[in-house]
Design a protein around this motif. Structure first.
Motif, short mmCIF file in Angstrom:
data_model
loop_
_atom_site.label_atom_id
_atom_site.label_comp_id
_atom_site.label_asym_id
_atom_site.label_seq_id
_atom_site.Cartn_x
_atom_site.Cartn_y
_atom_site.Cartn_z
N ARG A 1 0.83 -1.20 0.00
CA ARG A 1 0.00 0.00 0.00
C ARG A 1 0.87 1.26 0.00
O ARG A 1 0.60 2.21 -0.73
N ALA A 2 1.89 1.24 0.83
CA ALA A 2 2.81 2.39 0.86
C ALA A 2 3.55 2.53 -0.46
O ALA A 2 3.70 3.65 -0.99
N VAL A 3 4.02 1.41 -1.00
CA VAL A 3 4.78 1.46 -2.25
C VAL A 3 3.89 1.88 -3.41
O VAL A 3 4.30 2.66 -4.29
N LEU A 4 2.65 1.40 -3.43
CA LEU A 4 1.73 1.80 -4.49
C LEU A 4 1.49 3.31 -4.44
O LEU A 4 1.44 3.98 -5.49
N PHE A 5 1.37 3.86 -3.25
CA PHE A 5 1.24 5.31 -3.10
C PHE A 5 2.43 6.02 -3.75
O PHE A 5 2.27 7.00 -4.48
N LEU A 6 3.64 5.53 -3.48
CA LEU A 6 4.85 6.16 -4.03
C LEU A 6 4.91 6.02 -5.55
O LEU A 6 5.38 6.93 -6.24
N VAL A 7 4.44 4.89 -6.07
CA VAL A 7 4.39 4.70 -7.53
C VAL A 7 3.43 5.71 -8.15
O VAL A 7 3.74 6.32 -9.20
N PHE A 8 2.28 5.91 -7.52
CA PHE A 8 1.33 6.92 -8.01
C PHE A 8 1.98 8.30 -8.02
O PHE A 8 1.88 9.05 -9.01
N VAL A 9 2.61 8.66 -6.92
CA VAL A 9 3.24 9.98 -6.79
C VAL A 9 4.28 10.19 -7.89
O VAL A 9 4.32 11.24 -8.55
N MET B 1 -11.23 13.03 3.16
CA MET B 1 -11.14 11.76 2.46
C MET B 1 -10.89 10.61 3.43
O MET B 1 -11.56 9.56 3.37
N LEU B 2 -9.96 10.79 4.36
CA LEU B 2 -9.63 9.74 5.33
C LEU B 2 -10.84 9.41 6.20
O LEU B 2 -11.12 8.24 6.47
N MET B 3 -11.57 10.42 6.63
CA MET B 3 -12.75 10.17 7.45
C MET B 3 -13.81 9.39 6.68
O MET B 3 -14.41 8.44 7.18
N ASP B 4 -14.04 9.78 5.43
CA ASP B 4 -15.03 9.08 4.60
C ASP B 4 -14.65 7.62 4.39
O ASP B 4 -15.47 6.71 4.57
N GLU B 5 -13.40 7.39 4.02
CA GLU B 5 -12.97 6.04 3.68
C GLU B 5 -12.87 5.15 4.92
O GLU B 5 -13.21 3.96 4.87
N VAL C 1 -5.02 5.00 -0.54
CA VAL C 1 -3.71 5.11 -1.20
C VAL C 1 -3.80 6.00 -2.44
O VAL C 1 -3.00 6.92 -2.63
N ALA C 2 -4.79 5.70 -3.29
CA ALA C 2 -4.91 6.42 -4.56
C ALA C 2 -5.35 7.86 -4.36
O ALA C 2 -4.77 8.79 -4.95
N ARG C 3 -6.37 8.06 -3.54
CA ARG C 3 -6.91 9.41 -3.37
C ARG C 3 -5.91 10.32 -2.65
O ARG C 3 -5.81 11.51 -2.97
N LEU C 4 -5.16 9.75 -1.70
CA LEU C 4 -4.15 10.55 -1.00
C LEU C 4 -3.07 11.01 -1.98
O LEU C 4 -2.66 12.18 -1.96
N ASP D 1 -2.14 17.27 -6.20
CA ASP D 1 -3.06 18.27 -6.76
C ASP D 1 -3.60 17.86 -8.12
O ASP D 1 -3.60 18.64 -9.08
N GLN D 2 -4.12 16.64 -8.21
CA GLN D 2 -4.72 16.16 -9.45
C GLN D 2 -6.18 16.57 -9.53
O GLN D 2 -6.85 16.75 -8.50
N PRO D 3 -6.73 16.69 -10.74
CA PRO D 3 -8.15 17.03 -10.88
C PRO D 3 -9.05 15.90 -10.39
O PRO D 3 -8.62 14.75 -10.26
N ALA D 4 -10.32 16.22 -10.14
CA ALA D 4 -11.25 15.27 -9.53
C ALA D 4 -11.44 14.02 -10.36
O ALA D 4 -11.56 12.90 -9.82
N ASP D 5 -11.47 14.15 -11.70
CA ASP D 5 -11.70 12.96 -12.53
C ASP D 5 -10.52 12.00 -12.47
O ASP D 5 -10.70 10.78 -12.51
N VAL D 6 -9.32 12.54 -12.35
CA VAL D 6 -8.13 11.69 -12.21
C VAL D 6 -8.16 10.98 -10.87
O VAL D 6 -7.89 9.77 -10.78
N GLU D 7 -8.49 11.70 -9.80
CA GLU D 7 -8.60 11.10 -8.47
C GLU D 7 -9.60 9.95 -8.48
O GLU D 7 -9.35 8.88 -7.91
N GLN D 8 -10.75 10.16 -9.14
CA GLN D 8 -11.79 9.13 -9.15
C GLN D 8 -11.34 7.89 -9.94
O GLN D 8 -11.54 6.76 -9.49
N SER D 9 -10.73 8.08 -11.09
CA SER D 9 -10.27 6.94 -11.89
C SER D 9 -9.19 6.16 -11.16
O SER D 9 -9.19 4.92 -11.15
N LEU D 10 -8.28 6.89 -10.53
CA LEU D 10 -7.21 6.23 -9.77
C LEU D 10 -7.79 5.46 -8.59
O LEU D 10 -7.36 4.34 -8.29
N ALA D 11 -8.77 6.06 -7.92
CA ALA D 11 -9.41 5.40 -6.78
C ALA D 11 -10.15 4.14 -7.21
O ALA D 11 -10.11 3.11 -6.52
N THR D 12 -10.81 4.19 -8.36
CA THR D 12 -11.52 3.01 -8.86
C THR D 12 -10.54 1.90 -9.20
O THR D 12 -10.76 0.73 -8.88
#
Length: 354
Positions: free
Chosen positions: A65-73, A158-162, A204-207, A213-224
């Motif tokens: 999970r941590a590494v996937l976050f870093l790959v996204f970044v 986001m953290l509270m929701d998830e 991981v993805a939304r964070l 500072d990605q746009p909302a549609d990118v955040e949603q696709s990454l989260a999915t």
């Protein structure tokens, strides 16, 4: 992806040690939590918090999970080294859920050794696990100077929701294996996975998207993508439990027939119940609902799962979900190398043997 996981794990552990040191002292407590009203007890906090966390971390785990976050970044053009402290957030959260889950499931083993509540007792284990839901939030507090207020608020919300949704999934899972007569649908099972396991993937993805500072549609696709990959991971975990019990997997680190002993309503069980004749289905329900099972009972249940081809059914579902996850990557603004790593990772979570 195995190489990426191995490359980043030491750095992730070092960042976690900055947050929760292996050796707790007054200086750390005052820096991290603020000056005491009267006096801290470093030795007590060491035993109640740091020791259980590092006991679990030192047993292994891939830190995916941590590494996937870093790959996204990195895929969004940022230097992952500068985001290591944020990578601690999903990793510590995940380990907190493991500790609490093991108490709730009355698990005996975790990563090949006794579950933490058998070493530190339930009270310490539960307190440590619960603390790990809150400790990562301090990462956002401690880095206020580096993070604009709008992004910090978005990360908090986001953290509270998830995390709320994570507990919906855990609640469903607990109810299903405590209330033995309940029948659940495949979609209900997948929703449980999307909440319980998928929400950590979404964190991981939304964070990563929020902090870069990605746009909302990118955040949603990454989260999915991350949620579906995590659901495939959970199905793969259920498959591994069966294959480990049949001697066909690596050292899975859990007790023989763990899911059967706990009465888990996995995707394999749902399929087997639907495909079996009424007498066999009733026998499977009886084994799953028993307070205790013999080794022969567990082998009988595993045999039913085999005879109904439930392992292969679950594997096919996991592959279909993984393919849907990867489709979310098609329109994301990621470089070719990051895209390759993510597709390899999605394959890895299904094809792993431990």
């Amino acid at each position: 992806m195995r190489e990426t996981l191995a490359e980043w794990r030491p750095a992730v552990d070092e960042a976690i040690a900055d947050l929760v040191p292996r050796e707790i002292d007054d200086e750390h407590l005052e820096t991290f939590f603020g000056e005491p009203t009267y006096e801290y007890d470093p030795a007590g906090i060491q035993r109640a918090l740091s020791d259980p966390l590092w006991e679990l971390l030192d047993r292994g785990g891939k830190r995916w999970r941590a590494v996937l976050f870093l790959v996204f970044v990195e895929g969004f053009g940022e230097d992952p080294e500068e985001y290591l402290h944020y990578a601690c957030i999903p990793e510590i959260l995940h380990n907190g859920t493991i500790i609490v889950d093991d108490v709730e499931d009355e698990a005996t083993k975790r990563r090949g050794e006794p579950a933490l509540h058998h070493i530190y007792d339930q009270d310490v284990a539960l307190n440590a696990g619960n603390a790990m839901y809150f400790l990562p939030l301090k990462v956002l507090t401690q880095t206020q100077a580096d993070l604009p207020a709008e992004q910090r608020l978005a990360a908090y919300e986001m953290l509270m929701d998830e995390l709320n949704r994570t507990h919906l999934g855990q609640g469903m899972d607990i109810y299903w294996h405590n209330e033995h007569e309940v029948d659940i649908t495949t979609d209900q099972y997948l929703e449980m996975c999307a909440c319980k396991t998928g929400c950590l993937g979404r964190i991981v993805a939304r964070l990563a998207a929020i902090l870069t500072d990605q746009p909302a549609d990118v955040e949603q696709s990454l989260a999915t993508y991350a949620e579906l990959t995590a659901v495939a991971f959970q199905i793969g975990d259920d498959i591994l439990d069966v294959e480990n019990s049949l001697g066909r997997a690596g050292d899975f680190g859990k007790e023989f027939g763990n899911d059967v002993r706990e009465g888990k309503k996995t995707l394999l069980v749902i399929h087997a119940l639907a495909e079996s004749d009424p007498e066999t289905a009733e026998r499977l329900r009886e084994i799953l609902s028993a307070d205790e099972n013999t080794e022969d009972d567990i082998l009988e249940a595993l045999a039913i799962l085999e005879e109904t081809d439930s392992v292969e059914y679950a594997r096919e579902r996991a592959l279909d979900i993984a393919a849907t996850a990867c489709a979310e990557l098609d329109d994301l603004p990621l470089d070719d190398e990051t895209d390759r790593k993510l597709r390899e990772f999605t394959e890895f979570v299904i094809d792993r043997d431990v």
